[in-house]
Write a protein that holds these residues in place. Structure first.
Motif, PDB file in Angstrom:
ATOM      1  N   LEU A  20       0.794  -1.224   0.000  1.00  0.00           N
ATOM      2  CA  LEU A  20       0.000   0.000   0.000  1.00  0.00           C
ATOM      3  C   LEU A  20       0.831   1.281   0.000  1.00  0.00           C
ATOM      4  CD1 LEU A  20      -3.009  -0.958   2.288  1.00  0.00           C
ATOM      5  CD2 LEU A  20      -3.065  -0.454  -0.170  1.00  0.00           C
ATOM      6  N   PRO A  21       1.885   1.396   0.840  1.00  0.00           N
ATOM      7  CA  PRO A  21       2.659   2.638   0.810  1.00  0.00           C
ATOM      8  C   PRO A  21       3.271   2.933  -0.545  1.00  0.00           C
ATOM      9  CG  PRO A  21       3.145   1.381   2.794  1.00  0.00           C
ATOM     10  CD  PRO A  21       2.339   0.492   1.901  1.00  0.00           C
ATOM     11  N   LEU A  22       3.743   1.879  -1.250  1.00  0.00           N
ATOM     12  CA  LEU A  22       4.336   2.091  -2.561  1.00  0.00           C
ATOM     13  C   LEU A  22       3.277   2.484  -3.579  1.00  0.00           C
ATOM     14  CD1 LEU A  22       6.961  -0.786  -2.777  1.00  0.00           C
ATOM     15  CD2 LEU A  22       7.359   1.640  -2.368  1.00  0.00           C
ATOM     16  N   ALA A  23       2.086   1.891  -3.469  1.00  0.00           N
ATOM     17  CA  ALA A  23       1.015   2.257  -4.381  1.00  0.00           C
ATOM     18  C   ALA A  23       0.626   3.714  -4.189  1.00  0.00           C
ATOM     19  CB  ALA A  23      -0.181   1.337  -4.159  1.00  0.00           C
ATOM     20  N   ALA A  24       0.538   4.117  -2.917  1.00  0.00           N
ATOM     21  CA  ALA A  24       0.209   5.513  -2.629  1.00  0.00           C
ATOM     22  C   ALA A  24       1.326   6.439  -3.079  1.00  0.00           C
ATOM     23  CB  ALA A  24      -0.050   5.680  -1.136  1.00  0.00           C
ATOM     24  N   MET A  25       2.567   5.975  -2.930  1.00  0.00           N
ATOM     25  CA  MET A  25       3.714   6.792  -3.288  1.00  0.00           C
ATOM     26  C   MET A  25       3.672   7.207  -4.753  1.00  0.00           C
ATOM     27  SD  MET A  25       7.720   5.679  -3.212  1.00  0.00           S
ATOM     28  CE  MET A  25       7.696   5.374  -1.459  1.00  0.00           C
ATOM     29  N   ALA A  26       3.265   6.289  -5.617  1.00  0.00           N
ATOM     30  CA  ALA A  26       3.267   6.571  -7.046  1.00  0.00           C
ATOM     31  C   ALA A  26       2.337   7.722  -7.390  1.00  0.00           C
ATOM     32  CB  ALA A  26       2.883   5.316  -7.825  1.00  0.00           C
ATOM     33  N   GLN A  27       1.306   7.939  -6.598  1.00  0.00           N
ATOM     34  CA  GLN A  27       0.322   8.974  -6.887  1.00  0.00           C
ATOM     35  C   GLN A  27       0.625  10.298  -6.189  1.00  0.00           C
ATOM     36  OE1 GLN A  27      -3.459   7.355  -5.767  1.00  0.00           O
ATOM     37  NE2 GLN A  27      -3.218   5.502  -6.999  1.00  0.00           N
ATOM     38  N   ASP A  28       1.280  10.249  -5.049  1.00  0.00           N
ATOM     39  CA  ASP A  28       1.324  11.418  -4.173  1.00  0.00           C
ATOM     40  C   ASP A  28       2.675  12.100  -4.058  1.00  0.00           C
ATOM     41  OD1 ASP A  28      -0.851   9.644  -1.896  1.00  0.00           O
ATOM     42  OD2 ASP A  28      -1.349  10.889  -3.611  1.00  0.00           O
ATOM     43  N   VAL A  29       3.752  11.498  -4.497  1.00  0.00           N
ATOM     44  CA  VAL A  29       5.067  12.085  -4.278  1.00  0.00           C
ATOM     45  C   VAL A  29       5.823  12.203  -5.596  1.00  0.00           C
ATOM     46  CG1 VAL A  29       5.169  11.105  -1.959  1.00  0.00           C
ATOM     47  CG2 VAL A  29       6.236   9.880  -3.844  1.00  0.00           C
ATOM     48  N   PRO A  30       6.814  13.084  -5.659  1.00  0.00           N
ATOM     49  CA  PRO A  30       7.598  13.244  -6.890  1.00  0.00           C
ATOM     50  C   PRO A  30       8.325  11.958  -7.264  1.00  0.00           C
ATOM     51  CG  PRO A  30       7.968  15.076  -5.382  1.00  0.00           C
ATOM     52  CD  PRO A  30       7.207  14.046  -4.614  1.00  0.00           C
ATOM     53  N   ALA A  31       8.397  11.710  -8.559  1.00  0.00           N
ATOM     54  CA  ALA A  31       9.110  10.534  -9.082  1.00  0.00           C
ATOM     55  C   ALA A  31      10.062  11.013 -10.170  1.00  0.00           C
ATOM     56  CB  ALA A  31       8.118   9.516  -9.634  1.00  0.00           C
ATOM     57  N   PRO A  32      11.239  11.508  -9.795  1.00  0.00           N
ATOM     58  CA  PRO A  32      12.165  12.046 -10.796  1.00  0.00           C
ATOM     59  C   PRO A  32      12.651  10.969 -11.760  1.00  0.00           C
ATOM     60  CG  PRO A  32      13.267  11.771  -8.687  1.00  0.00           C
ATOM     61  CD  PRO A  32      11.809  11.527  -8.434  1.00  0.00           C
ATOM     62  N   LYS A  33      12.864  11.365 -12.968  1.00  0.00           N
ATOM     63  CA  LYS A  33      13.444  10.426 -13.939  1.00  0.00           C
ATOM     64  C   LYS A  33      14.915  10.189 -13.632  1.00  0.00           C
ATOM     65  CE  LYS A  33      10.253  11.705 -17.666  1.00  0.00           C
ATOM     66  NZ  LYS A  33       9.438  12.643 -16.878  1.00  0.00           N
ATOM     67  N   VAL A  34      15.581  11.193 -13.061  1.00  0.00           N
ATOM     68  CA  VAL A  34      17.004  11.081 -12.717  1.00  0.00           C
ATOM     69  C   VAL A  34      17.234  11.665 -11.329  1.00  0.00           C
ATOM     70  CG1 VAL A  34      19.375  11.723 -13.336  1.00  0.00           C
ATOM     71  CG2 VAL A  34      17.686  11.271 -15.148  1.00  0.00           C
ATOM     72  N   LEU A  35      17.946  10.931 -10.498  1.00  0.00           N
ATOM     73  CA  LEU A  35      18.445  11.451  -9.216  1.00  0.00           C
ATOM     74  C   LEU A  35      19.953  11.562  -9.324  1.00  0.00           C
ATOM     75  CD1 LEU A  35      18.245  12.197  -6.170  1.00  0.00           C
ATOM     76  CD2 LEU A  35      18.564   9.738  -5.698  1.00  0.00           C
TER      77      LEU A  35
END
Length: 342
Positions: A20-35
């Protein structure tokens, strides 16, 4: 309900809860293409000056001097601060944080290093295939080694130089994705690199062809150690260590103080499903030579103003940003993994 059914239900519930936390993470937090991971302010500065990284993401566990990621919509930069302890702690804090989603991100370690004059020069840029820990070993001071020994460096768990066996910590060597390293080289080898008059003057005292040449981009390998070592004798030991730990496949060229620690934290995060270890690239640019020139003392070489720092920090950005932009601008080709080289 039978005991076996209850057990299966408990496992299913636990699996769902962890997902669940990972599923929520995909919708609610930034997901940079590059770090981008840098190690100190001088390495971070060109990224901040040349990209509009106006978004700040504070991450608990980062150092007080660099408490947040600096981001745009596609790329984030973090600063670990120097050394193994800082690198591992900072990277673990970010990679395991619920404030950023790195599951599809490409991770670029971009910093400066010492360089072997046989394989590079001041300002040159080197993508790594292997990262080797130069410090996980026994060490006896040369003034106290037994007669007949040519070094005081021994493999852990052995009793004499060159002996086989012993024991390991498990982080002595990391093999990076060779396809990503090759793509990084292909995409950046034509980058226009910065240089300086002082660097050109300083490199002229070395006799090696690579040392005398202008800065260039290449593919070779890196050694990590908390100790900022310097000099021909230790450098030759590191060359041997790289060869031994990579079964002769590695070519030592750069020395730095963080990468095996950073990669250890990223490996732990990958096992937890938070990053993809096949999406990690290591770039080191040469701010100094790792040993003295002929006729020069090691201490004099260590303390010399070589003129390499400015070009190295600038080139870590130029080359690293070249790969980052290629990934970002061609995300459809990169989102599912490293595309095949042509």
């Amino acid at each position: 309900m039978k005991g076996s059914e209850m057990a299966l239900k408990s496992v299913a519930v636990a699996a769902l809860a962890s997902a669940l936390p990972l599923a929520a993470m995909a919708q609610d937090v930034p997901a940079p293409k590059v770090l981008v991971i840098t190690m100190f302010g001088g390495e971070t500065k060109p990224w901040l000056e040349n990209r509009s990284l106006s978004q700040e993401i504070a991450i608990p566990g980062l150092p007080e001097s660099a408490p947040a990621l600096s981001c745009d919509d596609d790329l984030c930069v973090m600063t670990t601060t120097m050394g193994f302890g800082n690198a591992a702690s900072s990277v673990a804090a970010v990679a395991l944080s619920d404030r950023v989603d790195l599951r599809q991100s490409y991770v670029l370690i971009a910093g400066i290093a010492g360089v072997d004059p046989e394989h590079g020069t001041l300002g040159s840029a080197h993508w790594a295939r292997y990262a080797v820990d130069g410090g996980l070993r026994h060490q006896i001071d040369p003034r106290e080694i037994p007669q007949g020994w040519d070094t005081g460096a021994l493999t852990l768990g052995t009793s004499e130089p060159g002996a086989e066996g012993g024991w390991t910590a498990g982080t002595e060597m990391f093999a990076l994705n060779p396809d990503l390293a090759q793509q990084a080289l292909k995409l950046t080898e034509a980058t226009e690199l910065a240089d300086s008059d002082r660097a050109a003057e300083y490199r002229a005292q070395y006799t090696e062809a690579a040392a005398q040449a202008a800065p260039a981009v290449s593919l070779c390998d890196t050694v990590s150690a908390d100790t900022y070592w310097h000099g021909r004798i230790i450098a030759q030991e590191m060359e041997s260590r790289v060869a031994a730990l990579t079964d002769g496949k590695g070519v030592y060229c750069t020395s730095q103080m963080e990468d095996n620690a950073t990669l250890t934290a990223l490996q732990r995060a990958a096992r937890a499903g938070r990053v993809d270890f096949d999406r990690i690239a290591v770039l080191r640019t040469a701010s100094n030579f790792d040993r003295q020139a002929d006729g020069q003392g090691a201490a004099d070489s260590l303390g010399a103003d070589s003129g390499g720092f400015g070009p190295a920090t600038e080139n870590a950005f130029r080359v690293g940003n070249g790969l980052a932009q290629a990934i970002i601008e061609n995300w459809d080709s990169w989102k599912d993994g490293v595309p095949a080289t042509e």
